[in-house]
Enzyme design. Structure first.
Site, mmCIF file in Angstrom:
data_model
loop_
_atom_site.group_PDB
_atom_site.id
_atom_site.type_symbol
_atom_site.label_atom_id
_atom_site.label_comp_id
_atom_site.label_asym_id
_atom_site.label_seq_id
_atom_site.Cartn_x
_atom_site.Cartn_y
_atom_site.Cartn_z
ATOM 1 N N LYS A 263 -0.883 10.014 6.426
ATOM 2 C CA LYS A 263 -1.040 8.694 7.041
ATOM 3 C C LYS A 263 -2.069 8.834 8.153
ATOM 4 C CE LYS A 263 0.059 4.340 7.762
ATOM 5 N NZ LYS A 263 -0.101 3.287 6.749
ATOM 6 N N GLY B 5 -3.425 -0.931 7.318
ATOM 7 C CA GLY B 5 -3.997 -2.249 7.091
ATOM 8 C C GLY B 5 -5.193 -2.170 6.154
ATOM 9 N N LYS C 34 0.823 -1.224 0.000
ATOM 10 C CA LYS C 34 0.000 0.000 0.000
ATOM 11 C C LYS C 34 0.853 1.269 0.000
ATOM 12 C CE LYS C 34 -2.504 0.731 3.737
ATOM 13 N NZ LYS C 34 -2.008 -0.583 4.215
ATOM 14 N N GLU D 90 7.298 -6.092 -7.745
ATOM 15 C CA GLU D 90 7.886 -6.389 -6.439
ATOM 16 C C GLU D 90 9.303 -5.814 -6.378
ATOM 17 O OE1 GLU D 90 8.113 -10.594 -5.854
ATOM 18 O OE2 GLU D 90 9.481 -10.924 -7.534
#
Length: 238
Positions: A37, A112, A15, A201
């Protein structure tokens, strides 16, 4: 209001790196960007958190947090164990709205998944998105199990009458397995939302200059990038 909420189908699925890629791509398009955040957990007071990581990778963004707690737990639990006041959805919304008066784009990154609890009243990132009336970008993993998690997340968003901006795969493997390849077609079908990107990745390990140069190639035009979902799917077809 130029706010985009970024959530995940779970934790540790890329994320923050997706948030950095969206920020870098918007900056390259000439937009001013703030990254908020909602609740940072698992870092000490003087340690860099996710917003700082976005700034490191993306460049000249305004990085902000509503609150941080030292233990790597759900924000509500982490706040309770630290003996601190929890984060409430209205605080997230108010901070994002203020940043939106000063920036072209505000990216609000959750902690999350969508329904991770911020406070004892059960407040979540979804509640903050509702207060902001902001679209939500869903970050999902590539492989087996992602279809169920993604569909559940999107169903909750639609139940709350929130707009799903699309899906981004948070970490596309260098050697994708059969499930990952098939999910390129299945994810937008089960989510009834467009696939808007796939971040490779290891992207966070790139030199920041290389990360910024590559980011537009990982994201679709709706996110200011050049990534073509259909061409990518054809190249990766099983």
């Amino acid at each position: 209001m130029p706010v985009l909420v970024i959530t995940g189908t779970g934790t540790e699925i890329g994320k923050t790196v997706v948030t950095a890629a969206v920020a870098a791509t918007a900056l390259a398009a000439g937009r001013s960007v703030a990254v908020l955040k909602a609740a940072q957990t698992g870092v000490g007071q003087d340690e860099p958190g996710d917003a700082a990581e976005v700034a490191r990778l993306a460049g000249a963004v305004t990085a902000a947090e509503v609150a941080r707690f030292p233990e790597p737990l759900a924000p509500g639990t982490a706040a309770r164990r630290a003996g601190r006041a929890p984060v409430h959805p209205h605080e997230v919304a108010e901070t994002a709205a203020k940043l939106a008066t000063e920036h072209d784009l505000v990216l609000v990154e959750g902690a999350g998944g969508l329904l991770v609890r911020f406070d004892a009243a059960g407040g979540t990132l979804a509640d903050a998105a509702q207060l902001l009336a902001a679209p939500v970008l869903v970050v999902a993993p590539a492989g087996l199990g992602t279809l169920n998690m993604t569909e559940l997340t999107v169903r909750e968003l639609r139940y709350r009458q929130l707009r799903v901006a699309g899906i981004v795969i948070g970490s596309w493997p260098a050697e994708p397995d059969l499930a990952s390849r098939c999910n390129l077609a299945d994810l937008p079908e089960v989510a009834e939302a467009p696939l808007l990107g796939a971040v490779p990745e290891g992207a966070a390990a790139l030199d920041p200059a290389d990360f910024r140069a590559a980011s537009p190639h990982w994201l679709a035009p709706r996110l200011d990038g050049t990534w073509d979902a259909e061409a990518f799917r054809v190249r990766q077809a099983p």
